[in-house]
Design a protein around this motif. Structure first.
Motif, PDB file in Angstrom:
ATOM      1  N   THR A 107      57.323  25.890  65.732  1.00 55.32           N
ATOM      2  CA  THR A 107      57.168  24.496  65.295  1.00 55.32           C
ATOM      3  C   THR A 107      58.018  24.214  64.061  1.00 55.32           C
ATOM      4  N   ARG A 108      58.050  25.149  63.104  1.00 55.42           N
ATOM      5  CA  ARG A 108      58.903  24.962  61.918  1.00 55.42           C
ATOM      6  C   ARG A 108      60.371  24.897  62.305  1.00 55.42           C
ATOM      7  N   ARG A 113      65.369  21.835  62.959  1.00 53.35           N
ATOM      8  CA  ARG A 113      66.494  21.382  63.785  1.00 53.35           C
ATOM      9  C   ARG A 113      66.563  19.857  63.867  1.00 53.35           C
ATOM     10  N   GLY A 114      65.481  19.164  63.483  1.00 51.32           N
ATOM     11  CA  GLY A 114      65.490  17.711  63.454  1.00 51.32           C
ATOM     12  C   GLY A 114      64.628  17.040  64.503  1.00 51.32           C
ATOM     13  N   TYR A 115      63.876  17.808  65.263  1.00 54.17           N
ATOM     14  CA  TYR A 115      62.986  17.235  66.267  1.00 54.17           C
ATOM     15  C   TYR A 115      61.662  16.840  65.621  1.00 54.17           C
ATOM     16  N   PRO A 116      61.069  15.713  66.059  1.00 53.74           N
ATOM     17  CA  PRO A 116      59.726  15.379  65.577  1.00 53.74           C
ATOM     18  C   PRO A 116      58.724  16.403  66.102  1.00 53.74           C
ATOM     19  N   THR A 117      57.713  16.710  65.325  1.00 48.06           N
ATOM     20  CA  THR A 117      56.746  17.731  65.747  1.00 48.06           C
ATOM     21  C   THR A 117      55.324  17.203  65.838  1.00 48.06           C
ATOM     22  N   GLY A 118      55.141  15.896  65.803  1.00 51.26           N
ATOM     23  CA  GLY A 118      53.791  15.325  65.837  1.00 51.26           C
ATOM     24  C   GLY A 118      53.059  15.611  67.136  1.00 51.26           C
ATOM     25  N   ASP A 119      53.217  14.755  68.105  1.00 55.09           N
ATOM     26  CA  ASP A 119      52.520  14.846  69.375  1.00 55.09           C
ATOM     27  C   ASP A 119      53.174  15.898  70.281  1.00 55.09           C
ATOM     28  N   TYR A 120      52.371  16.786  70.843  1.00 55.53           N
ATOM     29  CA  TYR A 120      52.887  17.880  71.673  1.00 55.53           C
ATOM     30  C   TYR A 120      53.679  17.352  72.881  1.00 55.53           C
ATOM     31  N   GLU A 122      55.211  14.465  73.273  1.00 53.59           N
ATOM     32  CA  GLU A 122      56.483  13.889  72.821  1.00 53.59           C
ATOM     33  C   GLU A 122      57.462  14.986  72.418  1.00 53.59           C
ATOM     34  N   ARG A 123      56.952  16.044  71.813  1.00 55.81           N
ATOM     35  CA  ARG A 123      57.801  17.184  71.436  1.00 55.81           C
ATOM     36  C   ARG A 123      58.434  17.773  72.688  1.00 55.81           C
ATOM     37  N   LEU A 124      57.635  17.942  73.745  1.00 60.54           N
ATOM     38  CA  LEU A 124      58.178  18.456  75.009  1.00 60.54           C
ATOM     39  C   LEU A 124      59.257  17.524  75.551  1.00 60.54           C
ATOM     40  N   ALA A 125      58.975  16.225  75.519  1.00 65.72           N
ATOM     41  CA  ALA A 125      59.944  15.248  76.040  1.00 65.72           C
ATOM     42  C   ALA A 125      61.247  15.314  75.253  1.00 65.72           C
ATOM     43  N   ASP A 126      61.152  15.382  73.924  1.00 61.54           N
ATOM     44  CA  ASP A 126      62.364  15.437  73.099  1.00 61.54           C
ATOM     45  C   ASP A 126      63.138  16.733  73.333  1.00 61.54           C
ATOM     46  N   LEU A 127      62.432  17.843  73.436  1.00 60.57           N
ATOM     47  CA  LEU A 127      63.102  19.128  73.658  1.00 60.57           C
ATOM     48  C   LEU A 127      63.726  19.216  75.051  1.00 60.57           C
ATOM     49  N   SER A 128      63.165  18.478  76.010  1.00 61.45           N
ATOM     50  CA  SER A 128      63.615  18.611  77.402  1.00 61.45           C
ATOM     51  C   SER A 128      65.069  18.214  77.606  1.00 61.45           C
TER      52      SER A 128
END
Length: 194
Positions: A107-108, A113-120, A122-128
């Motif tokens: 998570t850190r 790297r600049g990705y939001p880490t709030g909602d899991y 949304e994190r998956l969507a951004d990383l995808s």
């Protein structure tokens, strides 16, 4: 121009336009499949509608383009690699704590790297968008980590979680996190144990 010629011309123009639309849709679908890999099929299955799934994936791409992603400095890479080695060493004595620490470390790294880490989700969507190839590893690791917190994970499950976290970690880091470190113990998850 006769009425028949006008009708034929209109039909031909409509057929050409339809072929262009189908070609554009096919090209977009190929691009999305190439970018998202297995995540494309997963979103199609989740939505139950290819058109809705493609809209979702295009939205992810737009959202991702707005992120201010940063490469890691060599110092940060070294620091994260050393931290990952510590996680692996800790696994021998306390697998559950090692998995918790691996989750926090990932998570850190995601945040740095600049990705939001709030909602899991949304994190998956951004990383995808850039890390679709290792996203399923992240889902599996997160699932095992959640079960571990509830006391429902065995040591082998925890070992698998660490292997899964390592896949995303290495992808985000841009290199094997333990390539320049000492050889792990026999009980420590390694790339060969996948």
């Amino acid at each position: 121009m006769s009425t028949t010629a006008t009708i034929v011309l209109i039909v031909v123009v409509l057929l050409v336009l339809a072929a262009i639309v189908v070609g554009v849709q096919a090209a977009r679908r190929r691009r999305l499949r190439q970018t998202f890999g297995p995540e494309y099929d997963r979103v199609v299955a989740d939505t139950g509608n290819r058109t809705e799934a493609e809209k979702e994936l295009l939205e992810r791409t737009k959202r991702h383009a707005q992120l201010e992603l940063k490469p890691l400095s060599p110092e940060s890479r070294a620091r994260y690699s050393a931290a990952w080695e510590e996680v692996q060493i800790r696994f021998v004595d306390d697998p559950q704590e090692a998995v918790t620490t691996a989750d926090e470390l990932v998570t850190r790294l995601i945040a740095e790297r600049g990705y939001p880490t709030g909602d899991y989700d949304e994190r998956l969507a951004d990383l995808s968008v850039e890390h679709a190839a290792t996203l399923e590893h992240y889902r599996s690791a997160h699932d095992i980590s959640t079960r571990s917190r509830d006391g429902q994970a065995e040591t082998e499950d925890l070992r698998q979680a660490l292997v899964h976290y390592r896949a995303l970690f290495a992808d985000l880091l841009g290199e094997n996190p333990v390539a320049h470190t000492t050889t792990p113990t026999a009980d420590t998850p390694t790339e060969h144990s996948r």
